[in-house]
Design a protein around this motif. Structure first.
Motif, PDB file in Angstrom:
ATOM      1  N   VAL A   1       2.338   5.217  10.518  1.00 20.93           N
ATOM      2  CA  VAL A   1       1.130   5.284   9.393  1.00 20.93           C
ATOM      3  C   VAL A   1       1.631   4.584   8.222  1.00 20.93           C
ATOM      4  CG1 VAL A   1      -0.500   6.882   8.049  1.00 20.93           C
ATOM      5  CG2 VAL A   1       0.407   7.515  10.299  1.00 20.93           C
ATOM      6  N   PRO A   2       0.579   3.513   7.901  1.00 23.14           N
ATOM      7  CA  PRO A   2       1.168   2.682   6.637  1.00 23.14           C
ATOM      8  C   PRO A   2       0.929   3.358   5.508  1.00 23.14           C
ATOM      9  CG  PRO A   2      -0.595   1.641   8.102  1.00 23.14           C
ATOM     10  CD  PRO A   2      -0.438   2.920   8.692  1.00 23.14           C
ATOM     11  N   VAL A   3       2.018   3.299   4.582  1.00 30.09           N
ATOM     12  CA  VAL A   3       1.962   4.027   3.293  1.00 30.09           C
ATOM     13  C   VAL A   3       2.248   2.976   2.431  1.00 30.09           C
ATOM     14  CG1 VAL A   3       2.672   5.688   1.757  1.00 30.09           C
ATOM     15  CG2 VAL A   3       2.115   6.383   4.183  1.00 30.09           C
ATOM     16  N   LEU A   4       1.576   2.404   1.428  1.00 26.50           N
ATOM     17  CA  LEU A   4       1.748   1.415   0.540  1.00 26.50           C
ATOM     18  C   LEU A   4       2.552   2.043  -0.814  1.00 26.50           C
ATOM     19  CD1 LEU A   4      -0.843  -1.284   0.555  1.00 26.50           C
ATOM     20  CD2 LEU A   4       0.880  -1.154   2.063  1.00 26.50           C
ATOM     21  N   LEU A   5       3.600   1.289  -1.347  1.00 24.35           N
ATOM     22  CA  LEU A   5       4.209   1.971  -2.534  1.00 24.35           C
ATOM     23  C   LEU A   5       3.941   0.682  -3.586  1.00 24.35           C
ATOM     24  CD1 LEU A   5       5.981   3.705  -4.332  1.00 24.35           C
ATOM     25  CD2 LEU A   5       8.020   2.337  -3.270  1.00 24.35           C
ATOM     26  N   SER A   6       3.280   1.316  -4.710  1.00 25.91           N
ATOM     27  CA  SER A   6       3.289   0.370  -5.965  1.00 25.91           C
ATOM     28  C   SER A   6       4.300   1.069  -6.712  1.00 25.91           C
ATOM     29  CB  SER A   6       1.805   0.795  -6.594  1.00 25.91           C
ATOM     30  OG  SER A   6       1.727   0.214  -7.967  1.00 25.91           O
ATOM     31  N   PRO A   7       5.400   0.340  -7.156  1.00 22.39           N
ATOM     32  CA  PRO A   7       6.588   0.811  -7.587  1.00 22.39           C
ATOM     33  C   PRO A   7       6.523   0.662  -9.091  1.00 22.39           C
ATOM     34  CG  PRO A   7       7.033  -1.200  -6.338  1.00 22.39           C
ATOM     35  CD  PRO A   7       5.588  -0.955  -6.605  1.00 22.39           C
ATOM     36  N   GLY A   8       7.534   1.574  -9.617  1.00 20.99           N
ATOM     37  CA  GLY A   8       7.604   1.936 -11.076  1.00 20.99           C
ATOM     38  C   GLY A   8       7.894   0.661 -11.986  1.00 20.99           C
ATOM     39  N   ALA A   9       8.024   0.750 -13.187  1.00 19.89           N
ATOM     40  CA  ALA A   9       8.128  -0.315 -14.096  1.00 19.89           C
ATOM     41  C   ALA A   9       9.338  -0.994 -13.917  1.00 19.89           C
ATOM     42  CB  ALA A   9       8.420   0.294 -15.462  1.00 19.89           C
ATOM     43  N   ALA A  10       9.308  -2.242 -13.720  1.00 19.38           N
ATOM     44  CA  ALA A  10      10.685  -3.294 -13.799  1.00 19.38           C
ATOM     45  C   ALA A  10      11.412  -3.374 -12.440  1.00 19.38           C
ATOM     46  CB  ALA A  10      11.050  -3.271 -15.273  1.00 19.38           C
ATOM     47  N   THR A  11      10.712  -2.738 -11.445  1.00 21.18           N
ATOM     48  CA  THR A  11      11.441  -2.541 -10.072  1.00 21.18           C
ATOM     49  C   THR A  11      10.879  -3.407  -9.056  1.00 21.18           C
ATOM     50  OG1 THR A  11      10.386  -0.378  -9.671  1.00 21.18           O
ATOM     51  CG2 THR A  11      12.467  -0.517 -10.546  1.00 21.18           C
ATOM     52  N   SER A  12      11.660  -3.851  -8.269  1.00 19.81           N
ATOM     53  CA  SER A  12      10.825  -4.587  -6.962  1.00 19.81           C
ATOM     54  C   SER A  12      10.883  -3.857  -5.729  1.00 19.81           C
ATOM     55  CB  SER A  12      12.043  -5.681  -6.917  1.00 19.81           C
ATOM     56  OG  SER A  12      13.246  -5.499  -5.837  1.00 19.81           O
ATOM     57  N   ARG A  13      10.197  -4.580  -4.851  1.00 23.77           N
ATOM     58  CA  ARG A  13      10.105  -3.968  -3.525  1.00 23.77           C
ATOM     59  C   ARG A  13      11.402  -3.191  -2.923  1.00 23.77           C
ATOM     60  NH1 ARG A  13      10.509  -9.569  -0.041  1.00 23.77           N
ATOM     61  NH2 ARG A  13      12.145 -10.383  -1.111  1.00 23.77           N
TER      62      ARG A  13
END
Length: 290
Positions: free
Chosen positions: A33-45
């Motif tokens: 099941v696709p779950v996208l993550l919008s990460p926290g400040a100043a972090t990458s994928r």
């Protein structure tokens, strides 16, 4: 002890209409099941979560670099709406339909913009940055933060110039200096610390402009149609979280129709990692039955 994080199993970039690239990293089964993550400040994928949970839950976790951070092409002057359209295009290109989404810390308003635009099917806001520029928070903010918020509202370009002075090391030092002990026990765990430092370094690989734009947007007035959100939203805050919302998301939840707020006892701002399975199970419960 939980490992909290693990290396991605798939990493790449997607070319959007117009030619810009969005960097992404994935964990879990490719047919999950696709779950996208919008990460926290100043972090990458590369900084994911739920290392011990995604496979067992059948989750295909996909973390996406915002423009100018990590492997994603910069987009000067971008807005929250621009990010929602990027996610809509990204999902279409990768055949994800309307994925679920998690927004962590400073990634929360970007994820809320996706929910308001109908680009995602359900949302978990975890230790989400609140709209601290709301007048009702003025007396709750420390003086230094209040000045920065005022600048982000009155002169966003000047605020970006201030935030452009930040570095990966500066962000690490700030987090380590201002987090409660409960969170430091997570952040200092060797595997987590290594992944976090890598994500910070990658986020600043193109310079600080991407982080600066993110922060000016997050600290200013959002202009996101929160009252128009028509998908399920859960908000998760640790009871001992001292940095993300002056009222642990109570006011934010009241602005989103049907939002459910979860206040986690004996937890801080690291809820995304310490309670990953609970967050994901609750999010998956919003998937319609076939």
């Amino acid at each position: 002890m939980s490992s909290y994080v693990s290396d991605p199993v798939r990493v790449g970039t997607e070319q959007l209409p117009g030619g810009r690239l969005l960097g992404w990293a994935e964990w879990g089964p490719g047919d999950g099941v696709p779950v996208l993550l919008s990460p926290g400040a100043a972090t990458s994928r590369h900084l994911g979560f739920g290392a011990d949970a995604v496979a067992g839950l059948g989750v295909r976790l996909i973390s996406v670099d915002r423009p100018g951070l990590g492997a994603s092409t910069p987009l000067p002057g971008r807005t929250f709406d621009d990010f929602a359209e990027d996610i809509r295009a990204f999902a279409a290109l990768r055949g994800l339909e309307r994925p679920l989404m998690v927004g962590n810390s400073q990634g929360a308003p970007f994820a809320l913009a996706c929910a308001a635009a109908g680009a995602v099917g359900a949302l978990a806001v975890v230790s989400g940055a609140d709209e601290v520029a709301e007048p009702r928070f003025a007396d709750a903010l420390p003086e230094d933060l209040r000045r920065l918020v005022g600048l982000a509202v009155s002169d966003p370009a000047a605020a970006e110039q201030v935030f452009a002075g930040f570095t990966a090391q500066g962000m690490w030092d700030m987090v380590m200096a201002h987090s409660p002990e409960r969170d430091l026990a997570v952040y200092r765990q060797p595997a987590f610390a290594a992944a976090y430092r890598r994500a910070l370094d990658e986020a600043f690989a193109q310079g600080a402009a991407g982080y600066a734009r993110d922060t000016a947007l997050a600290m200013g007035r959002w202009g996101i149609g929160l009252s128009d959100i028509a998908v399920p939203v859960d908000l998760w805050y640790g009871q001992e979280d001292t940095g993300h919302s002056p009222d642990h998301g109570a006011g934010l939840a009241s602005r989103i129709p049907g939002a459910v707020r979860h206040l986690v006892p004996e937890a801080g701002g690291s809820v995304l990692w310490t309670h990953a399975e609970q967050v994901l199970r609750t999010l998956l419960a919003h998937v319609p039955a076939p």
